[in-house]
Design an enzyme around this catalytic site. Structure first.
Site, PDB file in Angstrom:
ATOM      1  N   ASP A   1      -4.488   4.237  -4.746  1.00  0.00           N
ATOM      2  CA  ASP A   1      -5.149   4.198  -3.134  1.00  0.00           C
ATOM      3  C   ASP A   1      -5.989   5.208  -3.347  1.00  0.00           C
ATOM      4  OD1 ASP A   1      -4.567   5.124  -0.659  1.00  0.00           O
ATOM      5  OD2 ASP A   1      -2.170   5.338  -0.895  1.00  0.00           O
TER       6      ASP A   1
ATOM      7  N   HIS B   1       0.936  -1.578  -0.261  1.00  0.00           N
ATOM      8  CA  HIS B   1      -0.140  -0.196   0.322  1.00  0.00           C
ATOM      9  C   HIS B   1       0.698   1.324   0.094  1.00  0.00           C
ATOM     10  CE1 HIS B   1      -2.410   3.204   2.298  1.00  0.00           C
ATOM     11  NE2 HIS B   1      -2.746   2.762   1.046  1.00  0.00           N
TER      12      HIS B   1
ATOM     13  N   TYR C   1       9.286  12.754 -12.943  1.00  0.00           N
ATOM     14  CA  TYR C   1      10.695  12.213 -13.107  1.00  0.00           C
ATOM     15  C   TYR C   1      10.947  11.723 -11.915  1.00  0.00           C
ATOM     16  CZ  TYR C   1      12.304  13.096 -18.257  1.00  0.00           C
ATOM     17  OH  TYR C   1      12.334  13.188 -19.040  1.00  0.00           O
TER      18      TYR C   1
ATOM     19  N   TYR D   1       5.434  12.140 -24.567  1.00  0.00           N
ATOM     20  CA  TYR D   1       4.742  12.744 -22.846  1.00  0.00           C
ATOM     21  C   TYR D   1       3.097  11.273 -22.881  1.00  0.00           C
ATOM     22  CZ  TYR D   1       6.137  16.219 -24.770  1.00  0.00           C
ATOM     23  OH  TYR D   1       7.852  17.049 -25.105  1.00  0.00           O
TER      24      TYR D   1
ATOM     25  N   ASN E   1       3.129   8.714 -19.998  1.00  0.00           N
ATOM     26  CA  ASN E   1       4.139   8.519 -18.990  1.00  0.00           C
ATOM     27  C   ASN E   1       2.393   8.565 -17.775  1.00  0.00           C
ATOM     28  OD1 ASN E   1       6.334   8.336 -20.020  1.00  0.00           O
ATOM     29  ND2 ASN E   1       6.666  10.290 -20.280  1.00  0.00           N
TER      30      ASN E   1
ATOM     31  N   ASP F   1       6.265   5.801 -21.991  1.00  0.00           N
ATOM     32  CA  ASP F   1       6.650   5.362 -23.235  1.00  0.00           C
ATOM     33  C   ASP F   1       8.086   4.679 -23.515  1.00  0.00           C
ATOM     34  OD1 ASP F   1       8.213   7.785 -23.841  1.00  0.00           O
ATOM     35  OD2 ASP F   1       6.711   8.248 -23.741  1.00  0.00           O
TER      36      ASP F   1
END
Length: 142
Positions: free
Chosen positions: A64, A22, A112, A130, A132, A30
């Site tokens: 979550d 958890h 990042y 982009y 991701n 990508d």
């Protein structure tokens, strides 16, 4: 092969998803993402695009619900609110599995750094830039 499981969920990926606890996060990225450089653990899904990989992971991973934000996407450069077509697809896929959860944009270094801290990176062959997403694992209630 197993009944009821998406075949995209490789043995390594299933093991990783099961081993996560958890609050652990998994990044699905990508094909251009520097996965080897950023990963603590790397699972490759060569030949698989981002959305099918995301859909497969969300078919088994609880997201979550103890925190305000648990699903994150990268942004187009520094443009936090710009939605590329792949971002709309990410949002739509997440909404099918987690209709009460929003997808939060994270700009550049914030994204990042969060990926670098993730439990695992899943590297797809997605060609779009982009493309991701980060998912924070939740719990299965008794």
């Amino acid at each position: 092969m197993l009944k009821g499981l998406d075949p995209i969920l490789s043995p390594d990926l299933l093991s990783t998803l099961r081993a996560m606890g958890h609050g652990d996060e998994i990044a699905i990225v990508d094909g251009n993402y520097p996965g080897v450089e950023h990963a603590r653990r790397l699972v490759r899904l060569d030949g698989v695009a981002l959305i099918p990989a995301l859909d497969a992971v969300l078919s088994v991973l609880p997201v979550d619900d103890f925190v305000e934000e648990a699903i994150f996407r990268s942004t187009y450069r520094q443009e936090r609110d710009r939605l590329e077509p792949v971002h709309r697809e990410i949002i739509d896929c997440c909404a099918r599995h987690e209709p009460d959860r929003a997808v939060a944009p994270l700009v550049g270094a914030d994204f990042y750094n969060r990926v670098r801290a993730a439990h695992t990176i899943v590297q797809t062959s997605e060609p779009r830039l982009y493309a991701n997403v980060i998912l924070r694992k939740g719990v299965i209630y008794p």
